[in-house]
Design a protein around this motif. Structure first.
Motif, PDB file in Angstrom:
ATOM      1  N   UNK A 190     -23.306   2.852  -2.157  1.00  0.00           N
ATOM      2  CA  UNK A 190     -24.189   3.336  -2.659  1.00  0.00           C
ATOM      3  C   UNK A 190     -23.127   4.874  -2.889  1.00  0.00           C
ATOM      4  N   UNK A 191     -22.133   5.157  -2.030  1.00  0.00           N
ATOM      5  CA  UNK A 191     -20.807   5.374  -1.905  1.00  0.00           C
ATOM      6  C   UNK A 191     -19.759   5.170  -3.046  1.00  0.00           C
ATOM      7  N   UNK A 192     -19.626   3.532  -2.928  1.00  0.00           N
ATOM      8  CA  UNK A 192     -19.103   3.183  -4.046  1.00  0.00           C
ATOM      9  C   UNK A 192     -19.152   3.808  -5.506  1.00  0.00           C
ATOM     10  N   UNK A 193     -20.665   3.436  -5.701  1.00  0.00           N
ATOM     11  CA  UNK A 193     -20.970   4.047  -7.122  1.00  0.00           C
ATOM     12  C   UNK A 193     -21.332   5.416  -7.159  1.00  0.00           C
ATOM     13  N   UNK A 194     -21.714   6.389  -6.231  1.00  0.00           N
ATOM     14  CA  UNK A 194     -21.703   7.832  -6.090  1.00  0.00           C
ATOM     15  C   UNK A 194     -19.999   8.356  -6.303  1.00  0.00           C
ATOM     16  N   UNK A 195     -19.462   7.153  -6.557  1.00  0.00           N
ATOM     17  CA  UNK A 195     -17.624   7.756  -6.218  1.00  0.00           C
ATOM     18  C   UNK A 195     -17.218   8.348  -5.091  1.00  0.00           C
ATOM     19  N   UNK A 196     -17.965   8.129  -4.104  1.00  0.00           N
ATOM     20  CA  UNK A 196     -17.333   9.527  -2.935  1.00  0.00           C
ATOM     21  C   UNK A 196     -16.247   8.423  -2.300  1.00  0.00           C
ATOM     22  N   UNK A 197     -15.957   7.147  -2.579  1.00  0.00           N
ATOM     23  CA  UNK A 197     -14.958   6.177  -2.483  1.00  0.00           C
ATOM     24  C   UNK A 197     -14.329   5.989  -3.613  1.00  0.00           C
ATOM     25  N   UNK A 198     -13.296   5.161  -3.512  1.00  0.00           N
ATOM     26  CA  UNK A 198     -13.018   3.825  -4.790  1.00  0.00           C
ATOM     27  C   UNK A 198     -12.554   2.785  -3.004  1.00  0.00           C
ATOM     28  N   UNK A 199     -12.714   1.510  -4.715  1.00  0.00           N
ATOM     29  CA  UNK A 199     -11.532   0.418  -4.022  1.00  0.00           C
ATOM     30  C   UNK A 199     -10.501   0.165  -3.025  1.00  0.00           C
ATOM     31  N   UNK A 200      -9.725   1.052  -4.609  1.00  0.00           N
ATOM     32  CA  UNK A 200      -7.899   2.052  -4.908  1.00  0.00           C
ATOM     33  C   UNK A 200      -7.882   2.345  -3.107  1.00  0.00           C
ATOM     34  N   UNK A 201      -8.559   3.569  -3.250  1.00  0.00           N
ATOM     35  CA  UNK A 201      -8.421   4.175  -1.870  1.00  0.00           C
ATOM     36  C   UNK A 201      -8.968   3.861  -0.444  1.00  0.00           C
ATOM     37  N   UNK A 202      -9.657   2.606  -0.702  1.00  0.00           N
ATOM     38  CA  UNK A 202      -9.964   2.313   0.946  1.00  0.00           C
ATOM     39  C   UNK A 202      -8.642   0.753   0.902  1.00  0.00           C
ATOM     40  N   UNK A 203      -8.019   0.539   0.030  1.00  0.00           N
ATOM     41  CA  UNK A 203      -7.393  -0.993   0.009  1.00  0.00           C
ATOM     42  C   UNK A 203      -5.887  -0.283   0.899  1.00  0.00           C
ATOM     43  N   UNK A 204      -5.674   1.542   0.149  1.00  0.00           N
ATOM     44  CA  UNK A 204      -4.225   1.887   0.239  1.00  0.00           C
ATOM     45  C   UNK A 204      -5.189   2.535   1.520  1.00  0.00           C
ATOM     46  N   UNK A 205      -5.801   2.439   2.154  1.00  0.00           N
ATOM     47  CA  UNK A 205      -5.645   3.918   3.602  1.00  0.00           C
ATOM     48  C   UNK A 205      -5.432   2.560   4.609  1.00  0.00           C
ATOM     49  N   UNK A 206      -6.088   0.779   4.243  1.00  0.00           N
ATOM     50  CA  UNK A 206      -5.829   0.112   4.612  1.00  0.00           C
ATOM     51  C   UNK A 206      -4.657  -0.434   5.125  1.00  0.00           C
ATOM     52  N   UNK A 207      -3.405  -0.752   3.422  1.00  0.00           N
ATOM     53  CA  UNK A 207      -1.839  -0.184   3.974  1.00  0.00           C
ATOM     54  C   UNK A 207      -1.153   0.559   4.928  1.00  0.00           C
TER      55      UNK A 207
END
Length: 495
Positions: A472-489
């Protein structure tokens, strides 16, 4: 002295430290809750609550004051050694007097509560406070110098020793007093380890000047620390009073058993707010305005946003699965704690955010702005407790905590907005999306049941609920997959 670590690395180590401490503390708490029973654990909890008030007198705001000035001068090794040396001298004087007073007054305090068995737990807690206040000074120094990896090592050692000593003493039949002496052993050991680590990091401690230039005039570190510590002391007194007023009133109006029923879920709520301190340890020192430093507002905004997303995910299990959570963690004797945990949901959500924004204000150098709001929160909590606890019991304490803490956090957000100039609109948007996702997660958890869940149902429900929340967070635009990947790096990138 080695250089500082990055925000992401410091945050990761801070979270690791909190997680390690939480695991040890949760394990010890669950052991004590079951081994001592409501009566014995109530005595221990009451002694700890009184000790929490004593920490204020043993510290007098010196720790947080020293942190602020050390962060301002992190590029001046001589100034750091001087600040830490003077802070340590101030702390030793205050702590010796305060802890000695509790040891002497343990008997009269126990008589006032009508619990003679409270005497030795109180004396043990006095020793624990002496070690605790010194350990916190060293921990704060490492945070201010942006070396949180040292905090992780220090807190891991302290937690391990405390857990081992507590379990060993209680297992031999020492009861609540044994639990308190185990706590003392851990903190005293931690203080000694912290002293060794601090000496290696900053060198030999000295006093008298804030500049590394030997020709610079002495500028009165102790007076400088004490002045800022004055406001911090008032705030700390108010906040600890806010935290403990429920426990103390419930103990006086109801019983020590009722204290245990309330305090067990309250401590669980505090564990669930550890993300706030982890982010504060990574970000707050970057808000210092000393020398040529400028506050890192972007890091502050990002951290606040992530906290909203993390804390909102906790609302669903606290509200929907309160009964199985309490039964699993505390046992059937604490069935009455489930409504308390459910009632504390607003506090659970706000706990991490509150920790983060209050530490941010301290490092900005505006602790005096916190005073009226901290005192106000205590008065609101006290008024609500006084009205509701006699009528509806321990739930009244939860309501008072929720309302007062919500006002406290909102006031500190306003202070941060005034000082840093960030916009609240994006944060409100994130909050709305997170609450929608939390509602979807709650529906999934409810579908698996709200009581008497098997281990398989708990695991499957938790995984399904978390997946729906993230979707739901992804669908609502609260976070993005690219943002999660950047944070992980960022979190895995070497210092």
């Amino acid at each position: 002295m080695n250089g500082s670590d990055s925000i992401s690395r410091n945050t990761a180590f801070a979270f690791a430290a909190q997680l390690t401490s939480a695991v040890f503390t949760a394990g010890v708490t669950l052991y004590l809750v079951r081994k001592l029973g409501p009566s014995g654990y109530g005595l221990f909890a009451l002694a700890v609550a009184i000790g929490a008030m004593l920490v204020l007198l043993a510290d007098l705001g010196v720790t947080q004051s020293a942190e602020r000035f050390i962060a301002d001068r992190r590029s001046q090794p001589g100034a750091i050694a001087a600040l830490l040396g003077d802070a340590l001298r101030l702390k030793l004087i205050a702590a010796t007097v305060a802890c000695g007073a509790l040891i002497a007054l343990a008997g009269p305090i126990a008589d006032a509560y009508g619990e003679h068995d409270l005497v030795w737990p109180l004396r043990a807690i006095a020793v624990a406070v002496l070690g605790q206040t010194l350990l916190f000074l060293y921990r704060g120094t490492f945070v201010a110098l942006r070396r949180v990896s040292l905090v992780w090592r220090l807190m891991t050692l302290e937690s391990a020793v405390e857990a081992a000593a507590t379990v060993a003493l209680v297992a031999t039949g020492a009861g609540a007093a044994g639990a308190a002496w185990g706590r003392a052993a851990g903190y005293v050991f931690g203080a000694l380890v912290g002293a060794v680590m601090a000496r290696r990091l900053v060198g030999r401690l000295n006093s008298g000047r804030l500049d590394s230039d030997p020709a610079a005039p002495a500028t009165g570190n102790r007076l400088r620390i004490a002045r800022y510590a004055g406001a911090l002391f008032v705030v700390s007194v108010a906040f600890v009073a806010f935290e403990q007023v429920d426990v103390l009133l419930i103990g006086a109006i109801l019983s020590t058993t009722s204290v245990a029923i309330f305090e067990a879920p309250l401590r669980l709520g505090a564990f669930l707010g550890y993300a706030g301190q982890a982010l504060a340890f990574g970000v707050a020192p970057r808000l210092s305005r000393g020398g040529e430093q400028r506050p890192n507002v972007a890091a502050f905004e990002s951290a606040l946003r992530y906290l909203v997303l993390v804390q909102a995910a906790l609302l669903a299990p606290v509200l929907v699965w309160a009964d199985p959570i309490v039964d699993l963690l505390f046992g059937s004797d604490y069935a009455s704690s489930a409504p308390v945990l459910r009632a504390l949901a607003p506090f659970v959500f706000l706990s991490a955010i509150g920790t983060f924004v209050t530490l941010a204000v301290n490092y900005i150098g505006e602790a005096r702005s916190r005073v009226p709001f901290a005192v106000g929160a205590v008065l609101v909590n006290l008024a609500i407790d006084a009205v509701l606890i006699p009528d509806i019991g321990v739930i009244g304490g939860a309501v008072g905590t929720d309302v007062a803490f919500a006002l406290y956090v909102l006031a500190h957000l306003w202070i941060c907005r005034r000082l840093l100039g960030f916009s609240l609109r994006p944060l409100v948007g994130t909050l709305v999306r997170a609450l929608v996702a939390a509602g979807a997660m709650a529906g999934v958890l409810a579908a698996f049941g709200t009581s008497d869940l098997s281990t398989l149902e708990v695991v499957c429900g938790a995984l399904a609920g978390a997946a729906v929340y993230c979707a739901v967070l992804l669908a609502a635009g609260a976070v993005s997959i690219s943002e999660i990947a950047t944070l992980g790096r960022r979190l895995t990138r070497p210092a």
